[in-house]
Design a protein around this motif. Structure first.
Motif, PDB file in Angstrom:
ATOM      1  N   CYS A   1     -18.527 -14.812  -3.338  1.00  0.00           N
ATOM      2  CA  CYS A   1     -17.638 -13.989  -2.873  1.00  0.00           C
ATOM      3  C   CYS A   1     -17.009 -14.431  -1.495  1.00  0.00           C
TER       4      CYS A   1
ATOM      5  N   GLN B   1     -22.413   0.042  -4.561  1.00  0.00           N
ATOM      6  CA  GLN B   1     -22.951   0.657  -5.960  1.00  0.00           C
ATOM      7  C   GLN B   1     -21.785   1.586  -6.292  1.00  0.00           C
TER       8      GLN B   1
ATOM      9  N   HIS C   1     -22.160   0.148 -11.532  1.00  0.00           N
ATOM     10  CA  HIS C   1     -22.073  -0.990 -10.946  1.00  0.00           C
ATOM     11  C   HIS C   1     -22.651  -1.475  -9.665  1.00  0.00           C
ATOM     12  N   TYR C   2     -23.157  -2.603  -9.781  1.00  0.00           N
ATOM     13  CA  TYR C   2     -24.038  -3.098  -8.516  1.00  0.00           C
ATOM     14  C   TYR C   2     -23.280  -4.480  -7.780  1.00  0.00           C
ATOM     15  N   LEU C   3     -23.096  -4.417  -6.603  1.00  0.00           N
ATOM     16  CA  LEU C   3     -22.560  -5.907  -6.045  1.00  0.00           C
ATOM     17  C   LEU C   3     -23.500  -6.049  -4.836  1.00  0.00           C
TER      18      LEU C   3
ATOM     19  N   THR D   1     -25.147  -9.297 -16.002  1.00  0.00           N
ATOM     20  CA  THR D   1     -25.387  -9.795 -14.671  1.00  0.00           C
ATOM     21  C   THR D   1     -24.340 -10.805 -14.360  1.00  0.00           C
TER      22      THR D   1
ATOM     23  N   LEU E   1     -13.691  -2.080  -6.576  1.00  0.00           N
ATOM     24  CA  LEU E   1     -13.958  -3.288  -7.258  1.00  0.00           C
ATOM     25  C   LEU E   1     -12.812  -3.452  -8.160  1.00  0.00           C
TER      26      LEU E   1
ATOM     27  N   ALA F   1     -23.262 -14.103  -4.455  1.00  0.00           N
ATOM     28  CA  ALA F   1     -22.988 -12.779  -4.911  1.00  0.00           C
ATOM     29  C   ALA F   1     -23.507 -12.814  -6.122  1.00  0.00           C
ATOM     30  N   ARG F   2     -24.182 -11.439  -6.485  1.00  0.00           N
ATOM     31  CA  ARG F   2     -24.741 -10.976  -7.767  1.00  0.00           C
ATOM     32  C   ARG F   2     -24.052  -9.514  -8.100  1.00  0.00           C
ATOM     33  N   TYR F   3     -23.424  -9.668  -9.284  1.00  0.00           N
ATOM     34  CA  TYR F   3     -22.714  -8.366  -9.563  1.00  0.00           C
ATOM     35  C   TYR F   3     -23.398  -7.980 -11.120  1.00  0.00           C
ATOM     36  N   SER F   4     -23.751  -6.779 -11.093  1.00  0.00           N
ATOM     37  CA  SER F   4     -24.287  -6.081 -12.357  1.00  0.00           C
ATOM     38  C   SER F   4     -23.519  -5.175 -12.925  1.00  0.00           C
TER      39      SER F   4
ATOM     40  N   CYS G   1     -14.145 -12.648  -5.628  1.00  0.00           N
ATOM     41  CA  CYS G   1     -15.240 -12.983  -6.064  1.00  0.00           C
ATOM     42  C   CYS G   1     -14.973 -13.922  -7.383  1.00  0.00           C
TER      43      CYS G   1
END
Length: 137
Positions: free
Chosen positions: A136, A100, A108-110, A131, A79, A117-120, A40
């Motif tokens: 990815c 998560q 962590h959330y993907l 965020t 991750l 992709a959004r990772y926060s 990613c």
């Protein structure tokens, strides 16, 4: 690799089994058709309520899917980034991978759909959320 290629053959009922620490130390798990890996790269970072800015944040995702059902399977993954490794879990279905996890005061959330992709990262202290937007493969 797009996540829709990660869906295993659902005709076989598979159970996602977490290895014990003793198994981890004894020998690495064999690679199966249910294992996956993503690289990613995130080019936008949004820190809490501030404006988003350019970034070059990267992580890898390595995991395994399994389970049974019509189109949705369970996922367990790690991750990995410069900040360390995080164990996560979630689902893969309809071409979308949701993960998560975390421990302590951070979560962590993907979410990955068709490579986007959004990772926060959500931290209790503050509280603060960061965020990342990217892709990815």
């Amino acid at each position: 690799m797009p996540t829709d290629r990660l869906v295993p053959v659902l005709a076989t009922a598979l159970l996602l089994a977490a290895p014990t620490h003793a198994q981890d130390a004894a020998a690495p798990e064999a690679t199966t058709e249910n294992d996956f890996a993503l690289a990613c790269a995130f080019d936008r970072e949004c820190y809490d309520a501030e404006a988003c800015a350019e970034t070059a944040y990267e992580m890898t995702v390595s995991g395994r899917v399994g389970g049974m059902g019509a189109g949705v399977v369970l996922a367990r993954a790690t991750l990995s980034a410069v900040s360390g490794d995080v164990e996560v879990f979630g689902t893969l279905g309809g071409g979308t991978l949701f993960l998560q996890g975390g421990e302590g005061a951070a979560r962590h959330y993907l979410a990955v759909t068709d490579g986007a992709a959004r990772y926060s990262l959500h931290m209790a202290e503050g509280p603060v959320a960061i965020t990342y937007l990217g892709a990815c493969e």
